[in-house]
Enzyme design. Structure first.
Site: not given
Length: 506
Positions: A196, A274, A308, A407
């Site tokens: 997906k 992750e 990331c 972040e």
């Protein structure tokens, strides 16, 4: 008009001349080796973030469609698991070769839907194919072991076996590489999958599986289910909870990962997560400042900060702080060229959607309102469009500011002074994120101390790029579970079986 209600026949009418010419552009999902509509024929538009033009429409699939794809993958697993490692390796190598032959075609699709500069998109494709090449080699080295037995007439055998159907949920920031890194590994292990992709970037996934089909991946082994944001949650839930799914592999935010982890726990399923990072970039007095600055540009502004592993917090020793800031400011001014990804010379494209713009703007505005100083940038470049955020450098950031803890996931470099190694470690580790970290020093003892004490799954020493197919990629704490890349990435998709061979003296 509500594009979500249009039929698939409207797809071609929405193409501009530029998009229609794209060689690998697909407008259907991919299930059981066929290009498929949603069961109810619903579609949703995919737009170019640079100018909001509609690239095309893809099926807006529901739980019913996802269930069909899972059942197809489950059936295909029964035969794919019995294929030889050599057969799987050959297919992966063919897929790798086809991707390399089609770098330009893949990159133009990737740039159109993600906004990243064309040169950077080509770099992602080449990086992504490196995982297919590596896993083609690794497929034949997934081995077991024979353990010395405590009994004279018995033997202990340990073997590895593919888990089964893997649900793959990928983000929008690296829509090609995130798929090859996951799918290459699970195919090498003998698993099948349902992918997906992000609703922002489904076209790259469809282009990639078109080449996988050409490479000889059997029908049903790799499937792609496309969904709009409206259906993403319900489809994601099914991909986590369906009994036929053996493992969920997800790359994305920690918040979403936490939800998926909870869903997977209901079936005691394996997960490979992750998740978000909050990477420190630490510069000590002994560092080669020119190298540190060059690497800072890569670590921060790759994919316009939407990574990331991107450097989030720049911790600079007070003795070199002013010099580093001046050099950083100069490089940003020269090298961060904002504009559409297809324009020559552009190095920073738009952010992927308005939500990202609002998040980045909110964090910067909050910091400035509380005393942070903007050295460069600090606002939306409205002359280019509503998703182009200026490359930004902030100083005088304090713990009271949201950006100190969050972040950013955008083109904003946040810089702090520190006095000594102990303070640098305390600030660096003061986060629940633990994905990547970067250290710049010429002191060998300091290298080993920082590597040991930094609470992150990856530590880059004097380098701003850590990901490579041969190394295990992943984090600790709330940055995830498991590893991708390397032999460990393949082993994530295997179960260990212990077989006791007895009565060998009879």
């Amino acid at each position: 008009m509500d594009l979500l209600r249009f039929g698939a026949a409207r797809h071609l009418q929405l193409f501009t001349t530029t998009y229609r010419s794209m060689h690998l552009l697909k407008n259907k999902a991919f299930v059981d080796g066929k290009w498929q509509h949603a069961a109810n024929n619903a579609v949703f538009p995919v737009t170019n973030p640079a100018d909001d033009t509609v690239i095309g429409e893809v099926p807006d699939m529901s739980e019913k469609d996802a269930k069909f794809a899972i059942d197809v993958a489950s059936k295909a697993f029964k035969s794919w698991r019995d294929s030889t490692a050599r057969e799987r390796a050959n297919i992966l190598r063919k897929w790798n070769n086809l991707c390399l032959e089609n770098v330009d075609h893949l990159a133009e699709v990737l740039t159109a839907e993600s906004g990243k500069p064309l040169a950077e998109a080509k770099g992602e494709v080449i990086y992504g194919t490196s995982f297919l090449e590596y896993f083609a080699d690794t497929a034949r080295h997934v081995t077991g072991e024979i353990i010395p037995s405590p009994w004279p007439n018995k033997q202990i055998l340990v073997t590895r076996h593919p888990i089964g159907v893997i649900s793959i949920i990928t983000p929008w920031n690296f829509p090609f590489a995130m798929i090859t890194r996951k799918v290459g590994a699970l195919l090498a292990a003998g698993c099948t999958c349902v992918i997906k992709p992000s609703e922002d970037t489904p076209l790259t996934a469809l282009a990639a599986v078109e080449l996988a089909k050409q490479a000889g991946v059997p029908d049903g082994v790799v499937n792609v289910v496309t969904t709009s944001r409206n259906n993403a949650a319900s489809v994601g839930k099914l991909l986590c909870e369906d009994p036929a799914v053996g493992c969920i592999s997800f790359t994305g935010s920690t918040n979403v990962g936490r939800i998926l982890y909870g869903m997977a726990a209901k079936g005691i399923k394996r997960v490979s997560l992750e998740l978000g990072g909050n990477a420190p970039f630490i510069v000590f007095p002994s560092a080669d400042l020119e190298n540190a600055l060059d690497q800072a540009m890569l670590a921060k502004f790759r994919n316009n900060g939407q990574a990331c592993v991107g450097a989030n917090r720049f911790l600079i020793h007070e003795s070199v702080f002013d010099k580093f800031i001046e050099g950083f400011k100069g490089r940003i001014g020269k090298k961060c060229i904002l504009g559409p990804g297809t324009k020559a010379g552009v190095t920073c494209g738009p952010l992927v959607n308005k939500m990202q713009v609002d998040k980045v703007s909110g964090l910067v505005d909050d910091a400035v309102s509380k005393g942070a100083k903007v050295v460069v940038g600090g606002k939306v470049a409205k002359e280019l469009g509503d998703k182009f955020y200026q490359s930004t450098l902030l100083v005088d950031v304090k713990p009271s500011m949201e950006i100190y803890h969050e972040e950013v996931f955008g083109p904003v470099a946040v810089c702090y002074k520190f006095k000594d190694e102990a303070e640098a470690l305390e600030v660096a580790n003061s986060t629940r994120g633990g994905l990547a970290s970067y250290v710049f020093t010429k002191d060998l003892g300091q290298v080993f101390r920082m590597s040991q004490k930094l609470e992150f799954g990856m530590v880059g020493i004097n380098d701003g790029i850590v990901s490579v197919a041969e190394a295990p990629f992943g984090g600790i704490k709330e940055s995830g579970i498991g590893r991708e890349g390397s032999k460990h990435g393949v082993e994530e998709y295997t179960d260990i079986k212990y077989t006791l061979m007895s009565a060998l003296d009879k």
